[in-house]
Structures are given as C-alpha cells and as structure tokens.
Scaffold this active site. Structure first.
Site, PDB file in Angstrom:
ATOM      1  N   GLY A  17      49.588  36.375  54.226  1.00 52.39           N
ATOM      2  CA  GLY A  17      48.515  37.123  53.611  1.00 52.39           C
ATOM      3  C   GLY A  17      47.543  37.773  54.578  1.00 52.39           C
ATOM      4  O   GLY A  17      47.925  38.380  55.586  1.00 52.39           O
ATOM      5  N   ASP A  63      44.768  21.385  59.278  1.00 53.08           N
ATOM      6  CA  ASP A  63      44.169  21.224  57.963  1.00 53.08           C
ATOM      7  C   ASP A  63      42.697  21.568  58.118  1.00 53.08           C
ATOM      8  O   ASP A  63      41.928  20.798  58.694  1.00 53.08           O
ATOM      9  CB  ASP A  63      44.348  19.779  57.476  1.00 53.08           C
ATOM     10  N   TYR A 156      36.115  29.255  42.529  1.00 52.30           N
ATOM     11  CA  TYR A 156      36.302  30.270  43.566  1.00 52.30           C
ATOM     12  C   TYR A 156      35.005  31.046  43.783  1.00 52.30           C
ATOM     13  O   TYR A 156      34.589  31.287  44.923  1.00 52.30           O
ATOM     14  CB  TYR A 156      37.441  31.201  43.156  1.00 52.30           C
ATOM     15  N   LYS A 160      33.017  31.102  47.404  1.00 50.63           N
ATOM     16  CA  LYS A 160      32.848  32.351  48.152  1.00 50.63           C
ATOM     17  C   LYS A 160      31.384  32.782  48.207  1.00 50.63           C
ATOM     18  O   LYS A 160      30.930  33.362  49.197  1.00 50.63           O
ATOM     19  CB  LYS A 160      33.725  33.449  47.550  1.00 50.63           C
ATOM     20  N   ILE A 191      43.831  42.019  46.853  1.00 53.06           N
ATOM     21  CA  ILE A 191      44.791  42.461  47.864  1.00 53.06           C
ATOM     22  C   ILE A 191      46.149  41.880  47.505  1.00 53.06           C
ATOM     23  O   ILE A 191      46.242  40.710  47.085  1.00 53.06           O
ATOM     24  CB  ILE A 191      44.377  41.979  49.271  1.00 53.06           C
ATOM     25  N   THR A 193      48.837  39.945  48.068  1.00 51.01           N
ATOM     26  CA  THR A 193      49.246  38.854  48.957  1.00 51.01           C
ATOM     27  C   THR A 193      50.067  37.853  48.164  1.00 51.01           C
ATOM     28  O   THR A 193      50.070  37.873  46.925  1.00 51.01           O
ATOM     29  CB  THR A 193      48.013  38.124  49.525  1.00 51.01           C
ATOM     30  N   PRO A 194      50.755  36.921  48.844  1.00 50.58           N
ATOM     31  CA  PRO A 194      51.498  35.882  48.128  1.00 50.58           C
ATOM     32  C   PRO A 194      50.613  35.069  47.175  1.00 50.58           C
ATOM     33  O   PRO A 194      51.063  34.677  46.092  1.00 50.58           O
ATOM     34  CB  PRO A 194      52.045  35.009  49.260  1.00 50.58           C
TER      35      PRO A 194
END
Length: 257
Positions: A17, A63, A156, A160, A191, A193-194
């Site tokens: 990503g 990690d 999320y 963020k 975006i 991305t996976p």
C-alpha cells in the site's frame, strides 16, 4: 541531485500500500530505506524491487504496537547506518462498524497500531535524530478521516484525529527545543490499496464499491499509492524545511466539499 540523497529513512508498514509506495519513491530519490512490517515475504519483495532499481533498502520485522520492537529496530538502524533522518509512520489498520457495533477489543487493537504506533515511532524517531544533530523529518499518516467524521468508522476517526493533533504537539516541542526535526501529517483520501480492496470484499462487491468510492471524490476517482508517496518525498526532503505541524491533504477534493 536526488531529493533525499544519502538520508536514512524508516518506513513502517512498508510491505504494501502507501508504505510500499513511499519506500520505493524515497529510495529512487536517494534514501537508504529501512522497511518494517509484520509481513516478511512482501517486505523482502519490496527490498528486492528497490535493489533491482539500483536503490538501497533493508527489511526488519516489526510490531509497531510494541515498545520493545521499536527499541530493537532503532538499535538495528543505529548499528547499520549510524543515523536516522526520516521516519514515515505508515503502518495502520481499519475497523468498520458504527459506535454501537465496534467492540472494545477491536477499538483497542486499532488504537494500539494506528495511534500508539505513531506515538512510539515519533518518540523514538526524535531520540534517534537528536543524536546526530542533523535534524530530520517525521511524517505521520493520518487520513481524511482525521479531519471529517464517518458514521461507520468511529475507531478509525478517533485514531486518525489523534494522530493529527498529537503530531502538532510533537512538532511544536521539536521546534521550540531547536532540534531541527519537523513533524507533519499526511491525509490521504481513498487510495486504491489492498486494505481498501479487502474492505470492499468484506462488504460484498469490489466493483460496485469502487464506483461508489470514485463518486465521493470531486476529481472523479480514488487515488493511487504514488499520489501519497510523492507527498512523503516532499515532506521528507529539504524542500519542506519551513513546514512543520502541518497537515498535507491529498484527497482529490474530498474534504473541500
């Protein structure tokens, strides 16, 4: 002259990503790139690609939620290169569901990666950069979801939003202390991305989901990883030497609406 020539850069979540793109573009611009991730196989693939293009890169399994892992990777970077100039805290995960649906377990897991990981990366990044006195740049990955709310992304959003204000605090600390270390956030729109693709698979339809996400952006489509990677290169380079505590929004007009 390459834009980050001979600088040492750490990119977390660099196996895929946005992290992958950031690592590759930094290497193309002359950085010696340390890629960290939990995915050994994909991480080594990125290293191989960079090396085949004539760049320099190494991989460490990390990690980002573990303080011990941060201490280990900083020691490894110091012993390998002696310096660190750039940290791109890209590693992150997403958890869907509204505030009534998200479990405390999922909330805490997401925070440990998206917010704790950024805190630790910034803290130990500053300590490593202070040692050589050449300054540096820390780029923390926030999101459009760190600016606006989404009813189905409460965890999320919180993580963020936390990254955004935490980074301003760290930027002010470094500036007032005279460290010559800049701290900024980057805020991608959607975006391809996976992580986004897997989220749409879980919702039932990638094709329809992609069309919906495209429609959310005034430019008419979602972004590509390199759209963010180029922003990382700018914030990592001396071109942005007067930029700290700032939020670089790259979102196809999403938050302008």
């Amino acid at each position: 002259m390459k834009r980050v020539n001979k600088k040492v850069a750490l990119v977390t979540g660099g196996a895929s990503g946005l992290g992958r793109s950031s690592a590759i573009l930094l290497a193309r611009e002359g950085a010696r790139v340390v890629i960290s991730d939990l995915d050994d196989a994909e991480g080594h693939k990125v290293v191989k690609q960079i090396q085949e293009e004539g760049g320099e890169a190494i991989f460490f399994k990390q990690d980002v939620a573990s303080e011990a892992s941060w201490k280990d990777i900083m020691n490894a970077i110091t012993s390998t290169y002696g310096k660190l100039h750039i940290v791109a805290n890209s590693a992150g995960i997403g958890v869907g569901g509204n505030v009534e649906e998200v479990s405390l377990e999922d909330w805490k897991r997401l925070m440990s990666i998206n917010l704790d990981g950024v805190f630790l990366g910034t803290k130990y990044g500053i300590q490593a950069m202070r040692k050589h006195g050449e300054g540096g740049s820390i780029i923390n990955f926030s999101s459009i979801e760190g600016i606006i709310g989404d009813p189905n992304l409460p965890a999320y959003n919180a993580s963020k939003g936390g990254v955004t204000l935490f980074s301003k605090s760290a930027a002010l600390h470094c500036a007032k202390a005279g460290y010559r270390i800049r701290v900024n956030t980057i805020h991608p729109g959607y975006i391809w991305t996976p992580m986004v693709e897997n989220y749409l698979k879980a919702q039932g339809s990638v094709e329809e989901g992609r069309k919906f996400l495209d429609s959310l952006h005034p430019v008419g489509h979602v972004g590509e990883p390199d759209d963010i990677g180029y922003g990382v290169v700018y914030l990592a380079s001396d071109e942005s030497k007067f930029v700290t505590g700032s939020a670089l929004v790259i979102d196809g007009g999403y938050t302008a609406q």
